[in-house]
Design an enzyme around this catalytic site. Structure first.
Site, PDB file in Angstrom:
ATOM      1  N   LYS A  89       1.207  33.109  50.035  1.00 48.76           N
ATOM      2  CA  LYS A  89       2.616  32.966  49.418  1.00 48.76           C
ATOM      3  C   LYS A  89       3.155  31.606  49.936  1.00 48.76           C
ATOM      4  CE  LYS A  89       2.851  37.179  47.642  1.00 48.76           C
ATOM      5  NZ  LYS A  89       2.929  37.265  46.174  1.00 48.76           N
ATOM      6  N   ALA A 135      10.785  41.263  51.616  1.00 46.70           N
ATOM      7  CA  ALA A 135      10.596  41.980  52.552  1.00 46.70           C
ATOM      8  C   ALA A 135       9.405  42.985  51.914  1.00 46.70           C
ATOM      9  CB  ALA A 135      11.448  42.732  53.191  1.00 46.70           C
ATOM     10  N   LEU A 136       8.830  43.745  52.779  1.00 35.43           N
ATOM     11  CA  LEU A 136       7.616  44.763  52.473  1.00 35.43           C
ATOM     12  C   LEU A 136       8.398  45.654  51.628  1.00 35.43           C
ATOM     13  CD1 LEU A 136       4.703  45.952  52.950  1.00 35.43           C
ATOM     14  CD2 LEU A 136       5.851  47.402  54.847  1.00 35.43           C
TER      15      LEU A 136
END
Length: 311
Positions: free
Chosen positions: A170, A194-195
């Site tokens: 990433k 975020a996740l």
């Protein structure tokens, strides 16, 4: 001879890869907002393009065009973007393939090719590039600062040393995209997600490598897909949006938060999640004030539209 007139419509956009969960959710949200969408599924996403074509009915029939592209087939990228003013770019590896060092190279090359295709698309004006919080939080001296925000970058050598392949991919992909965007004059904004939570979340998600350290560092964060979709649309539609935006909804900083996440990751597991008394409360160190400020205006505008029949 004068150049031919090129029609540019900010509400004509390409979503790539539209076959992943975020991509498909973006397509649906954009159609609801009146966009014309080039929904582009990668060639490896067998069957997913048919799912997208099911949206081609009623009012959506003229608004939705479906394409199959390969991030390593430059012409297929150009064809999918032709006539588009904006691009929403998402890269998710196939679920049956591990996110390893080879996948890092795949993601970086894909980002390079996509941004290069954007630069060659005459109508393209704005790119919303989906990155990750993992491209922000991992570095040698990460605990030396009081807060972490969009100005921070993960350090590639640190990621390599600890085999944080998702973070490395990433980080390098986003840096590659930014370099090309600046060099080619493409306006780009990144959303560092975020996740993402939801039914597809599992312990095998490569984002979770180093989750215990993220918790201890106060940077373990999650996001609902709907919020993530709204954030993408908001940065695209806001003329003042620029640079990077960290997107999360919840910070996992308390023992009960960690237990809740563990249960979410393994809902059918017979093993109990770690007892909350083995963990301590951690101060949240990551912040997203920049995005929160933008979202206030976005939601306020949407509220006005929903309550004004003339709009």
């Amino acid at each position: 001879m004068a150049p031919a007139f090129v029609h540019r419509d900010p509400k004509t956009v390409c979503v790539m890869d539209a076959s992943c969960r975020l991509g498909a959710s973006l397509v649906e949200a954009l159609l609801r907002r009146g966009y014309t969408v080039h929904a582009t599924a990668y060639a490896s996403s067998h069957g997913k393009l048919n799912d997208l074509r099911r949206l081609q009915s009623g009012e959506n029939k003229q608004q939705l065009r479906c394409f199959r592209a390969d991030p390593f087939d430059y012409q297929s990228l150009v064809d999918a973007m032709k006539g588009c003013w904006g691009l929403f770019y998402v890269f998710e590896p196939p679920h049956d393939q591990p996110y390893d060092e080879c996948m890092v190279e795949v993601e970086v090359r894909a980002a390079h090719n996509v941004l290069e295709a954007c630069a060659q698309t005459e109508t393209m004006e704005r790119v919303v590039f989906t990155s990750s919080v993992t491209a922000v939080i991992w570095k040698e001296e990460r605990r030396s600062t009081a807060t972490v925000d969009e100005r921070d970058w993960s350090e590639p050598n640190f990621c390599r040393g600890f085999k944080l392949w998702h973070a490395l991919g990433k980080t390098l992909a986003e840096k590659t995209a930014w370099a090309l965007a600046m060099d080619r004059g493409v306006e780009m904004i990144s959303v560092n997600a975020a996740l993402p939570t939801g039914p597809q979340l599992s312990v095998t998600n490569p984002y979770l490598k180093g989750a215990a350290e993220m918790y201890e560092d106060g940077v373990l964060v999650t996001v609902d897909v709907q919020l993530l979709v709204d954030a993408h649309v908001a940065v695209y539609e806001s003329p003042s949006a620029y640079g990077r935006y960290i997107c999360f909804g919840d910070a996992v900083c308390r023992p009960q938060d960690a237990v809740k996440l563990a249960r979410m990751l393994s809902p059918n597991s017979s093993c109990a999640p770690p007892p909350s008394d083995e963990l301590r409360v951690i101060e949240q160190r990551i912040q997203n004030k920049k995005l929160r400020k933008l979202m206030v205006s976005f939601y306020a505008g949407r509220h006005v539209e929903e309550n004004d029949p003339s709009m």
